[in-house]
Design an enzyme around this catalytic site. Structure first.
Site, mmCIF file in Angstrom:
data_model
loop_
_atom_site.group_PDB
_atom_site.id
_atom_site.type_symbol
_atom_site.label_atom_id
_atom_site.label_comp_id
_atom_site.label_asym_id
_atom_site.label_seq_id
_atom_site.Cartn_x
_atom_site.Cartn_y
_atom_site.Cartn_z
ATOM 1 C CB CYS A 133 -13.319 10.207 16.791
ATOM 2 S SG CYS A 133 -11.828 10.200 17.791
ATOM 3 C CB CYS A 136 -10.459 7.723 16.365
ATOM 4 S SG CYS A 136 -11.227 8.316 17.852
ATOM 5 C CG ASP A 137 -11.778 7.444 12.591
ATOM 6 O OD1 ASP A 137 -11.165 6.432 12.979
ATOM 7 O OD2 ASP A 137 -12.985 7.642 12.827
#
Ligand code: NAP
Length: 318
Positions: A133, A136-137
């Site tokens: 992701c 997200c990261d």
């Protein structure tokens, strides 16, 4: 608890939220069960630019708008993990970690989970530089060299998005051309931070005990092996449909996607499948909401018909 509903929707992505909106708006007693936060895959997508009416909107913002819209019509959303769905007579039983529910109709909108490469180091470094992701990261890897594996829309689009953070993005693909849409490819090719490594497979993810330091690569044409130093490896190689929770016998394609007719019916009366869990050509938000509309209307008609002529009682669990 053995609560009963007219319609239970399983999965809170765009398809589930849209089906919930239509069902609640039709005054059917409806609940949507989602194990995480509502929004599905678009919550992990930085920008959406191909949803009609929104030239460019953040994925999480679009998801929130869909959720608010569905709630406005009375949709109830519960955070629960569904483990099993099966028919019992003319009802559907939906089991979660906490409860057992019953419904006249169930709309399955469970999407899929990211595929794994299955190479050494992938599991070991998950959360320590291996990610599925970008939204997200990505920010954890500011200024680092990043490897992105895959050649579809997700890899090429998310790889380009990662240029916001990484000093260089190596897009590593097993063939010599991408399957991603041309507009997405063009954006990647014109970004000076993106470098494509063609005809190459990732063989192993390496690192020190708590962080990725590189990825071992093999050129499939020459057989040449090398280790590319990177601080993170993002993997976007498609996903597996979350269709395993259905206990009734239903038709699936060879990849596990549920085969439906054009009313989103699965062959089990009162059970519908929509969006990414369904076997179909495109997996776009627009497909999911189209499927959802059809399934919600088909479910309404099915429930109306039950009132006139109840379906024969038969348990098809197993
Ligand atoms: P995908 O379209 O199935 O592409 C998967 C990619 O990973 C392919 O390039 C494939 O290579 C490669 N791959 C598969 N297994 C591999 C392995 N073991 N090792 C190395 N490479 C491997 O998956 P996706 O990109 O996640 O997209 C899924 C669906 O969501 C698609 O329908 C896509 O259109 C949609 N989507 C759309 C958007 C958008 O419209 N903006 C964004 C994201 C996703 P080959 O090409 O050689 O098979």
């Amino acid at each position: 608890m053995n609560e009963s509903f007219d319609v239970i929707i399983v999965g809170g992505g765009p398809g589930g939220l849209c089906a919930g909106m239509y069902s609640a708006r039709a005054n059917l007693k409806t609940v949507l069960l989602e194990k995480l936060i509502p929004g599905g895959e678009i919550v992990n997508t930085a920008w959406v630019e191909d949803y009609p009416g929104f030239e460019l909107i953040g994925g999480p913002e679009l998801a929130k708008k869909m959720e608010d819209h569905a709630r406005k019509f009375g949709l109830e959303i519960r955070t629960e993990n569904v483990t099993e769905i099966y028919s019992d007579g003319n009802e559907k039983v939906v089991k979660t970690d906490e409860n057992t529910y019953r419904a006249k109709a169930v709309i399955l909108a469970t999407g899929g989970s990211p595929n794994k490469l299955g190479i050494p180091g992938e599991l070991e470094y998950a959360g320590k530089g291996v990610s599925y992701c970008a939204l997200c990261d990505g920010a954890f890897f500011k200024g680092e060299v990043i490897a992105v594996i895959g050649g579809g829309d997700a890899a090429v689009e998310e790889g380009t998005f990662l240029t916001k953070f990484g000093s260089k993005i190596h897009l590593i693909h097993r063939r010599d051309s991408f399957r991603a849409q041309k507009i997405i490819q063009d954006r990647a090719f014109s970004n000076p931070k993106v470098e494509v490594i063609w005809n190459t497979l990732a063989q192993e993810i390496v690192g020190n005990s708590n962080k990725v330091s590189g990825v071992k690569l093999k050129n499939v044409q020459t057989g040449e092996m090398k280790t590319l130093p990177v601080g993170a490896v993002f993997i976007f190689i498609g996903f597996v449909p979350n269709s395993h929770i259905i206990r009734d016998k239903i038709n699936k394609d060879k990849l596990g996607y549920i085969i439906t007719n054009d009313r989103m019916e699965t062959g089990v009366p009162g059970l519908y499948a929509i969006g990414d869990v369904r076997s179909q050509l495109c997996k776009q938000v627009t497909n999911a909401v189209g499927d959802a509309t059809t399934a919600a209307v088909a479910a309404q008609k099915y429930i109306d018909a039950l009132k006139i002529e109840p379906a024969p009682a038969s348990s098809s669990k197993g």
